[in-house]
Motif scaffolding. Sequence first.
Motif, short mmCIF file in Angstrom:
data_model
loop_
_atom_site.label_atom_id
_atom_site.label_comp_id
_atom_site.label_asym_id
_atom_site.label_seq_id
_atom_site.Cartn_x
_atom_site.Cartn_y
_atom_site.Cartn_z
N ARG A 1 0.82 -1.21 0.00
CA ARG A 1 0.00 0.00 0.00
C ARG A 1 0.85 1.26 0.00
N THR A 2 2.07 1.13 0.52
CA THR A 2 2.97 2.29 0.56
C THR A 2 4.26 2.07 -0.22
N LEU A 3 4.67 0.84 -0.42
CA LEU A 3 5.89 0.53 -1.16
C LEU A 3 5.54 -0.13 -2.49
N ARG A 4 6.43 0.01 -3.43
CA ARG A 4 6.21 -0.56 -4.76
C ARG A 4 6.85 -1.94 -4.82
N GLU A 5 6.02 -2.95 -4.97
CA GLU A 5 6.44 -4.35 -5.10
C GLU A 5 7.48 -4.72 -4.03
N PRO A 6 7.11 -4.62 -2.77
CA PRO A 6 8.09 -4.96 -1.71
C PRO A 6 8.38 -6.46 -1.69
N LYS A 7 9.61 -6.78 -1.40
CA LYS A 7 10.04 -8.18 -1.26
C LYS A 7 10.38 -8.40 0.21
N VAL A 8 9.68 -9.33 0.82
CA VAL A 8 9.82 -9.58 2.26
C VAL A 8 10.32 -11.00 2.47
N VAL A 9 11.30 -11.14 3.35
CA VAL A 9 11.84 -12.44 3.74
C VAL A 9 11.66 -12.60 5.25
N VAL A 10 10.98 -13.67 5.66
CA VAL A 10 10.74 -13.96 7.08
C VAL A 10 11.50 -15.22 7.44
N ARG A 11 12.20 -15.16 8.57
CA ARG A 11 12.96 -16.32 9.04
C ARG A 11 12.75 -16.49 10.55
N ILE A 12 12.70 -17.73 10.98
CA ILE A 12 12.69 -18.05 12.40
C ILE A 12 14.15 -18.23 12.83
#
Length: 353
Positions: free
Chosen positions: A122-133
């Motif tokens: 909604r605020t960033l253009r095509e964000p890429k998110v990586v989640v790690r435990i």
Amino acid sequence: MKGQTYSRIVRTFLSLSNPRHFVYYPTQALTRAIGFATLTVVFCFNGVFGQTPKPDVPTSNELIHFGDLIDVDVVGSFEYDWRGTITPEGFLDGFDRIPKQIYGLCRSEEALAESIAAELSRTLREPKVVVRILDRSNRPRATLNGAIKSPTRFSIRRQVRLSELVILAGGFLDTASGEIEIIRPADLSCYGRTESSNGVVNASQSNVPRVMTIRISDLLQGIDEANPVILSGDSITVAQAFPVFVVGGVNNPGRVASRTTLSVSRAIASAGGLARDANEGEVTIFRRDPAGPSVLTADLAKIAQGEADDVLLKPFDVVDVPAKGQSRAKFPQLPTVPADASVLPELPLRIID
């Protein structure tokens, strides 16, 4: 489809079996040979390994639990990065990069990354998110105590069943009553959870508090229902048998476990039998009843000859066998208990991975 491929391989093989093709039509024969080899490899690969491999589905231990340290990395932006745990309600604790709270309990790393990326878009253009435990070591422990040789805490990181934990704890004590009680709190494990396409985690029995009672005899017989999967946070107690105390003229005075109906003669036999100077005709039984204490007597010689009934004992009865020449005791003589017996040491921790 496999039948058509198999037919093509057979027809190609039959055509190649004619040596005249290599003499008069060498180019066509070579092309057919290459095609035959390709079809054979494809057919064998599909036959052994199946069709298109299915994507791996994360197991319950790979999902996010209470106590896990989670890292959220938004590629190319330090402002939106975050690291922390989840709240008791299951949301990311302190993740204020977006207005909406993000639910993380019992979700996979990929599914959580998609939800965060959808909100950040909604605020960033095509964000890429990586989640790690990053750390799974702070998950709730499962405990096994009671009438077990080595009471232990377990950090469970794979699927494990009750029988395996009993073996790791050294097995049951002789004082076990024959029953095991498992108390399972709510929401401490992700076993049996599924996630829908909209990110909603569907709960099954895993988030409902449960109390299970299992018979040791059923567990030893290999009954599946008596050997459940043990989850993080489970509290397992091997029940102790109610005690009966045998003191005085016996070879091994002390506590005797009363699992089922226990008579005075069996209790004395369990205490090593009568000593040489024991007076078998003057056995005294001290009993605590709700209406008040009572005293019973028994004559082992008459019981052995069938002239008297064998007295059935109740939990916490004290059986006193006097020595010859001594009068009956008026008050029970309980075995001494160490002063620090009520102090419970911290249970050792064992990792199941």
